[in-house]
Design an enzyme around this catalytic site. Sequence first.
Site, mmCIF file in Angstrom:
data_model
loop_
_atom_site.group_PDB
_atom_site.id
_atom_site.type_symbol
_atom_site.label_atom_id
_atom_site.label_comp_id
_atom_site.label_asym_id
_atom_site.label_seq_id
_atom_site.Cartn_x
_atom_site.Cartn_y
_atom_site.Cartn_z
ATOM 1 N N LYS A 142 -3.271 73.971 -0.541
ATOM 2 C CA LYS A 142 -3.328 75.112 0.384
ATOM 3 C C LYS A 142 -3.686 76.413 -0.344
ATOM 4 O O LYS A 142 -4.560 77.160 0.096
ATOM 5 C CB LYS A 142 -1.977 75.242 1.104
ATOM 6 C CG LYS A 142 -1.858 76.433 2.045
ATOM 7 C CD LYS A 142 -0.708 76.280 3.025
ATOM 8 C CE LYS A 142 0.601 75.952 2.351
ATOM 9 N NZ LYS A 142 1.136 77.067 1.547
ATOM 10 N N THR A 177 -5.072 76.661 -3.299
ATOM 11 C CA THR A 177 -6.421 76.475 -3.842
ATOM 12 C C THR A 177 -7.471 76.805 -2.770
ATOM 13 O O THR A 177 -8.465 77.486 -3.047
ATOM 14 C CB THR A 177 -6.588 75.017 -4.328
ATOM 15 O OG1 THR A 177 -5.576 74.756 -5.296
ATOM 16 C CG2 THR A 177 -7.958 74.778 -4.921
ATOM 17 N N ARG A 215 1.702 85.065 -1.946
ATOM 18 C CA ARG A 215 3.059 85.281 -2.447
ATOM 19 C C ARG A 215 3.097 85.149 -3.974
ATOM 20 O O ARG A 215 2.249 84.490 -4.564
ATOM 21 C CB ARG A 215 4.023 84.244 -1.855
ATOM 22 C CG ARG A 215 4.235 84.378 -0.377
ATOM 23 C CD ARG A 215 5.073 83.229 0.155
ATOM 24 N NE ARG A 215 4.411 81.948 -0.048
ATOM 25 C CZ ARG A 215 5.024 80.777 -0.013
ATOM 26 N NH1 ARG A 215 6.320 80.710 0.205
ATOM 27 N NH2 ARG A 215 4.356 79.657 -0.186
ATOM 28 N N LYS A 217 7.444 71.420 -9.050
ATOM 29 C CA LYS A 217 6.293 71.798 -8.214
ATOM 30 C C LYS A 217 5.208 72.507 -9.019
ATOM 31 O O LYS A 217 4.036 72.511 -8.661
ATOM 32 C CB LYS A 217 6.799 72.705 -7.079
ATOM 33 C CG LYS A 217 5.754 73.093 -6.056
ATOM 34 C CD LYS A 217 6.418 73.808 -4.880
ATOM 35 C CE LYS A 217 5.399 74.442 -3.963
ATOM 36 N NZ LYS A 217 4.841 75.691 -4.461
ATOM 37 N N ALA A 256 9.844 79.141 1.825
ATOM 38 C CA ALA A 256 9.326 78.848 3.161
ATOM 39 C C ALA A 256 10.183 77.865 3.936
ATOM 40 O O ALA A 256 10.099 77.815 5.148
ATOM 41 C CB ALA A 256 7.908 78.309 3.057
ATOM 42 N N PHE A 308 4.296 75.944 2.790
ATOM 43 C CA PHE A 308 4.435 74.562 3.257
ATOM 44 C C PHE A 308 3.580 74.279 4.494
ATOM 45 O O PHE A 308 2.567 74.914 4.698
ATOM 46 C CB PHE A 308 5.902 74.199 3.473
ATOM 47 C CG PHE A 308 6.701 74.172 2.200
ATOM 48 C CD1 PHE A 308 6.258 73.461 1.088
ATOM 49 C CD2 PHE A 308 7.900 74.853 2.093
ATOM 50 C CE1 PHE A 308 6.998 73.433 -0.095
ATOM 51 C CE2 PHE A 308 8.646 74.830 0.910
ATOM 52 C CZ PHE A 308 8.190 74.125 -0.174
ATOM 53 N N PHE A 317 -11.885 64.799 -2.329
ATOM 54 C CA PHE A 317 -11.686 64.061 -3.582
ATOM 55 C C PHE A 317 -12.860 63.082 -3.736
ATOM 56 O O PHE A 317 -13.424 62.627 -2.745
ATOM 57 C CB PHE A 317 -10.373 63.255 -3.540
ATOM 58 C CG PHE A 317 -9.140 64.081 -3.763
ATOM 59 C CD1 PHE A 317 -8.378 63.930 -4.924
ATOM 60 C CD2 PHE A 317 -8.719 65.012 -2.819
ATOM 61 C CE1 PHE A 317 -7.229 64.682 -5.131
ATOM 62 C CE2 PHE A 317 -7.573 65.761 -3.017
ATOM 63 C CZ PHE A 317 -6.825 65.598 -4.177
ATOM 64 N N TRP A 353 -11.974 73.352 -5.494
ATOM 65 C CA TRP A 353 -11.273 72.992 -6.731
ATOM 66 C C TRP A 353 -12.291 72.746 -7.858
ATOM 67 O O TRP A 353 -12.139 73.202 -8.973
ATOM 68 C CB TRP A 353 -10.433 71.736 -6.484
ATOM 69 C CG TRP A 353 -9.545 71.343 -7.620
ATOM 70 C CD1 TRP A 353 -8.265 71.765 -7.861
ATOM 71 C CD2 TRP A 353 -9.866 70.438 -8.686
ATOM 72 N NE1 TRP A 353 -7.777 71.173 -8.993
ATOM 73 C CE2 TRP A 353 -8.739 70.351 -9.529
ATOM 74 C CE3 TRP A 353 -10.999 69.681 -9.003
ATOM 75 C CZ2 TRP A 353 -8.707 69.550 -10.670
ATOM 76 C CZ3 TRP A 353 -10.967 68.887 -10.140
ATOM 77 C CH2 TRP A 353 -9.821 68.831 -10.956
#
Length: 560
Positions: free
Chosen positions: A75, A77, A98, A109, A277, A305, A385, A413
């Site tokens: 998200k 990214t 944030r 994480k 979140a 999230f 991907f 990415w």
Amino acid sequence: MGIGMKSDIQIAQDAKLKHIKEVAERLEIKEDELEFYGKYKAKLSDELWDRVKDRPDGKLVLVTAINPTPAGEGKTTTTVGLGQALGVLNIKSVIALREPSLGPCFGIKGGAAGGGYAQVVPMEDLNLHFTGDFHAITSANNLLAAMLDNHIQQGNELNIDTNQVVWKRCVDMNDRVLRNIIVGLGRSADGVVREDHFIITVASEIMAVLCLAENMSDLKERLGRIVVAYTRDGAPITAKQMKAVGAMAALLKDALKPNLIQTLENTPAIIHGGPFANIAHGCNSVRATKTALKLADVVVTEAGFGADLGAEKFFDIKCRMTGLKPDAVVLVATVRALKYNGGVVKSDLAKENLEALQNGIVNLEKHIENLQKFGVPVVVTLNRFTTDTDEELNFVKEFCESRDCEFSLSEVWEKGGEGGIDLAQKVLKTMEEKKSNFKPLYEDRLSLKDKIQTIAREIYGASGVTYDPAADKAIKSIEALGFEQLPICMAKNQYSLSDDATKLGRPTDFTINIREVYVSAGAGFVVAITGTVMTMPGLPKVPAAEGIDVDENGKITGLF
């Protein structure tokens, strides 16, 4: 994803950063409107806001995601890559994000700077101490706790019930042994013995207050309203009654100012605040978002999230309180995460599996339906991907387009802004062709239980809500104190639409159980805790901290 790619931190350290005053020039910010923290970080001064506050707002785009999975969605990214892509298209854009918490950074994480060629930099500074905002929040939180315990020790003039102290200390670290502690042990001069608790800094109400405050006077108003304890007669005791507001505000004076850094492609990024979140409201600060809207034609922001948590709170708390109206929403997913929702184990996600994709796409479907309930046009983007097959991608594309959503494949990415041009064009087209008719999900006048029921049924798909006796009792007393009109901040696990993290996809025939309810009177919402959500996480068996190091030249490795 690309083969033999550098790690995120290597990409970030190889980046050609511009001096932050050059980045600020893209937004026509003057040098004397910046407060420098070295060469690559600056705070935006109050003078800048005074100069731009009467300008018309730019467009606001919210980035959210399906429920997170171990397969990863990307998200942040996507948010960064979309901002960079708008820059490639010569759109005056800014990203509003944030700040990351140290706890997840050293835990499981990792950081929150994006990934690959869609990152904000300097990545190490952002993920570690940054400009000290979180330290200031920790200090303000713990000053209030110290003054409260001192008041009790010095005669307890306000008749505080030591069994009803609700203000907790905080630290920005995953430290499970601090969840439940006994304080005041030792001699009588060492304080009154009582049970106490720690939460992680990003779950502190001070964090939520800082992120929702419009200015210093609003900050002080909100700080003063914070309920820290109750008397033996059940009356609330506030930070204002503790006479702590002035000193707390002094500690938060600089933390209230938004921070400016840049992406790998030198796109301006305003990064400020970081409420959890799944516990707090999960959005960057109101000041950062509002400033960004005055400086850019398009502002890309994100909420934490999945859309059931971050987006719902962005709409029902942040937008409700501030009058912000998003123009479009980008909903992020991956084929891998959808297959995981369809029952495929992580080790098999690289194999084509249309049946699992069909089973798992119901999670995406529910999030699309939820976002459309708020009246905001939706663009779905898949982070691509290399293992995704054309059949899988086409299946998702057709699924989204049949539900009145634009669809885009994102390769930010691997390719940075260039890999997000299609997404940027789809977002611009959506904002041009579809009007946002944004409205919150429920009205202020509903009772607290009706608000909780609305979120549980409409957003999670629950058949009903049950309440523990303590939660029931808390709702009655909160309403008796006059807080009924406040919005609800649901604390729920992020992995499932339900309060059971193991229920993937689109669960049905379940009830949401409310375990605990308390008022965050300063922030201006009532928190309803479901299931076993923790306000102080713990470290995993192998913490990320074990892999972090710094060499004799000060170069950091192992951050991700």
